[in-house]
Write a protein that holds these residues in place. Structure first.
Motif, mmCIF file in Angstrom:
data_model
loop_
_atom_site.group_PDB
_atom_site.id
_atom_site.type_symbol
_atom_site.label_atom_id
_atom_site.label_comp_id
_atom_site.label_asym_id
_atom_site.label_seq_id
_atom_site.Cartn_x
_atom_site.Cartn_y
_atom_site.Cartn_z
ATOM 1 N N GLY A 1 0.808 -1.218 0.000
ATOM 2 C CA GLY A 1 0.000 0.000 0.000
ATOM 3 C C GLY A 1 0.835 1.259 0.000
ATOM 4 O O GLY A 1 0.509 2.238 -0.687
ATOM 5 N N THR A 2 1.931 1.249 0.761
ATOM 6 C CA THR A 2 2.808 2.420 0.812
ATOM 7 C C THR A 2 3.464 2.684 -0.536
ATOM 8 O O THR A 2 3.496 3.825 -1.022
ATOM 9 C CB THR A 2 3.891 2.221 1.888
ATOM 10 N N LEU A 3 3.971 1.630 -1.166
ATOM 11 C CA LEU A 3 4.611 1.790 -2.474
ATOM 12 C C LEU A 3 3.604 2.234 -3.536
ATOM 13 O O LEU A 3 3.923 3.068 -4.396
ATOM 14 C CB LEU A 3 5.284 0.480 -2.902
ATOM 15 N N LEU A 4 2.399 1.691 -3.478
ATOM 16 C CA LEU A 4 1.369 2.128 -4.433
ATOM 17 C C LEU A 4 1.012 3.596 -4.232
ATOM 18 O O LEU A 4 0.827 4.341 -5.211
ATOM 19 C CB LEU A 4 0.117 1.260 -4.276
ATOM 20 N N ALA A 5 0.902 4.038 -2.970
ATOM 21 C CA ALA A 5 0.575 5.441 -2.697
ATOM 22 C C ALA A 5 1.688 6.374 -3.160
ATOM 23 O O ALA A 5 1.426 7.431 -3.758
ATOM 24 C CB ALA A 5 0.297 5.633 -1.212
ATOM 25 N N ILE A 6 2.947 6.003 -2.905
ATOM 26 C CA ILE A 6 4.073 6.832 -3.352
ATOM 27 C C ILE A 6 4.110 6.895 -4.873
ATOM 28 O O ILE A 6 4.273 7.967 -5.469
ATOM 29 C CB ILE A 6 5.393 6.287 -2.794
ATOM 30 N N PHE A 7 3.942 5.733 -5.514
ATOM 31 C CA PHE A 7 3.950 5.684 -6.980
ATOM 32 C C PHE A 7 2.799 6.508 -7.559
ATOM 33 O O PHE A 7 2.976 7.264 -8.529
ATOM 34 C CB PHE A 7 3.864 4.231 -7.433
ATOM 35 N N GLY A 8 1.607 6.368 -6.977
ATOM 36 C CA GLY A 8 0.451 7.108 -7.488
ATOM 37 C C GLY A 8 0.600 8.603 -7.338
ATOM 38 O O GLY A 8 0.330 9.360 -8.288
ATOM 39 N N ASN A 9 1.044 9.067 -6.183
ATOM 40 C CA ASN A 9 1.228 10.506 -5.978
ATOM 41 C C ASN A 9 2.349 11.065 -6.852
ATOM 42 O O ASN A 9 2.282 12.213 -7.307
ATOM 43 C CB ASN A 9 1.517 10.792 -4.505
ATOM 44 N N LEU B 1 0.988 10.424 2.796
ATOM 45 C CA LEU B 1 1.862 10.264 1.639
ATOM 46 C C LEU B 1 1.483 11.185 0.483
ATOM 47 O O LEU B 1 2.170 11.202 -0.535
ATOM 48 C CB LEU B 1 1.844 8.801 1.164
ATOM 49 N N ASN B 2 0.391 11.936 0.617
ATOM 50 C CA ASN B 2 0.078 12.950 -0.387
ATOM 51 C C ASN B 2 1.155 14.022 -0.463
ATOM 52 O O ASN B 2 1.202 14.794 -1.431
ATOM 53 C CB ASN B 2 -1.272 13.605 -0.077
ATOM 54 N N ALA B 3 2.015 14.077 0.547
ATOM 55 C CA ALA B 3 3.122 15.035 0.508
ATOM 56 C C ALA B 3 4.067 14.752 -0.640
ATOM 57 O O ALA B 3 4.813 15.635 -1.064
ATOM 58 C CB ALA B 3 3.896 14.992 1.826
ATOM 59 N N VAL B 4 4.051 13.529 -1.185
ATOM 60 C CA VAL B 4 4.937 13.202 -2.305
ATOM 61 C C VAL B 4 4.575 14.037 -3.527
ATOM 62 O O VAL B 4 5.457 14.532 -4.251
ATOM 63 C CB VAL B 4 4.846 11.699 -2.639
ATOM 64 N N SER B 5 3.286 14.252 -3.771
ATOM 65 C CA SER B 5 2.888 15.071 -4.916
ATOM 66 C C SER B 5 3.289 16.526 -4.716
ATOM 67 O O SER B 5 3.744 17.193 -5.654
ATOM 68 C CB SER B 5 1.374 14.970 -5.137
ATOM 69 N N VAL B 6 3.149 17.037 -3.502
ATOM 70 C CA VAL B 6 3.600 18.401 -3.213
ATOM 71 C C VAL B 6 5.113 18.495 -3.311
ATOM 72 O O VAL B 6 5.669 19.480 -3.785
ATOM 73 C CB VAL B 6 3.111 18.842 -1.816
#
Length: 363
Positions: free
Chosen positions: A17-25, A86-91
């Protein structure tokens, strides 16, 4: 041993889940940059093509769909307390110009991923119904509804357009969004694995609530971007939405029930570091300079001069300027402003004065 039952499987699911969230953002941040490049390129051209006729915009749209799909699936594997920050990755990718904020955000991400909740239950329809009818969830939803109605009243009736008020509305809707998204994605994953959950009425209820909350959340967020600076909106919205998402996960899915106090404290510290890093990355963005020209007439050369807040910007003289007209680059003759050609009326008192003086001299 069932699905999500052992500690090792929970750790593996959290990692997925963490890797998917980082990849998606990360893909979402790239898509925003591509679509922005498409809009800027179109703005600099003379042809008036719409943005959806360009390949670059569609490329960014495809990246957005893939990234949001990865984010959607990540909620089925990892707790809300891990996925939401993990939305901070997009920012980070979109505004990552400040090195200090970059490292602070990276350190905070490591802390809340390492010390965040590591176990979560199987999201069957029966379990979701049990959570909804529980008194903690009912009390939480009641408080959210009351707060949302009060903020909506001040925003609509009292015309209160403060940034915090609008983004609190977005965050309250966002907490409903993450609850429903996790439920829908969890039931979809179980259905794909063979345990069909789509025929249960709670799936339809969660899906409708998810779509409604997403639509209204996007509407309020768009309004905030129109009224306030976009960088400030992004940072404040990230902080408020993350706080409400983590609280929603803790109340609805009981994600912190089996966690130790030390892990919770380290998780909170990591989240605060992420908030600080995102704030630093968006704090010093250069605001676009607004060009506010006015035109004056250069009487010596007969050429209009464009001024921008005290500085003179002299256009190239090509013989097409005339007083009272605007520059037209499309080959159409400029339209002159109407000029009053009538002679001013001379007062009778002024015109009669010399005649009276001549009559006195003749006498």
């Amino acid at each position: 041993m069932g699905f999500f039952s052992s500690h090792g499987e929970s750790y593996t699911d959290n990692l997925i889940g963490t890797l998917l969230a980082i990849f998606g953002n990360f893909l979402v941040s790239i898509s925003l940059s591509i679509q922005k490049y498409s809009h800027v390129t179109l703005a600099g051209r003379k042809d008036q093509r719409t943005f959806y006729h360009t390949k670059t915009w569609w490329c960014g749209f495809v990246f957005t769909c893939i990234g949001e799909s990865a984010n959607f699936v990540s909620y089925a594997f990892a707790p809300l307390a891990v996925v939401a920050p993990l939305n901070a990755v997009s920012v980070l990718k979109h505004y990552g110009l400040i090195i200090l904020g970059y490292f602070i955000t990276a350190g905070g991400t490591y802390l809340f991923v390492s010390f965040g909740p590591n176990s979560h239950e199987k999201l069957e329809a029966e379990n979701i119904v049990k959570h909804i009818v529980g008194w903690p969830v009912l009390l939480y939803l009641l408080l959210e509804i009351i707060l949302f109605c009060l903020l909506l009243y001040f925003h609509k009736q009292r015309r209160v357009n403060y940034l915090v008020v609008i983004l609190l509305l977005v965050a309250l809707l966002g907490s409903v969004t993450v609850i429903t998204v996790k439920a829908v994605s969890g039931m979809l994953v179980l259905s794909i694995e063979g345990n069909i959950q789509l025929d249960n009425p709670i799936f339809s209820v969660m899906f409708v609530c998810m779509m409604a909350s997403v639509i209204f959340q996007a509407r309020f967020l768009s309004q905030a971007c129109k009224l306030h600076d976009s960088s400030l909106v992004m940072s404040v919205n990230y902080i408020l939405s993350t706080v409400f998402a983590v609280v929603a996960g803790a109340v609805f899915y009981l994600e912190f029930n089996k966690e130790e106090v030390l892990n919770i404290c380290m998780y909170v510290l990591g989240s605060v570091l992420c908030f600080l890093g995102v704030f630093l990355m968006t704090k010093n963005r250069k605001k676009p300079k607004i060009f506010e020209p006015y035109v004056s007439m250069d009487m010596s050369n007969g050429v209009p001069t464009i001024h921008d807040k005290g500085s003179v910007v002299q256009p190239d003289f090509n013989g097409s300027f005339s007083y009272g007209t605007l520059v037209n680059n499309d080959g159409v003759a400029p339209a002159p402003l109407p000029v009053n050609l009538e002679q001013p009326v001379v007062s009778s008192r002024t015109s009669d004065a010399p005649t009276g003086q001549l009559d006195r001299k003749n006498d």
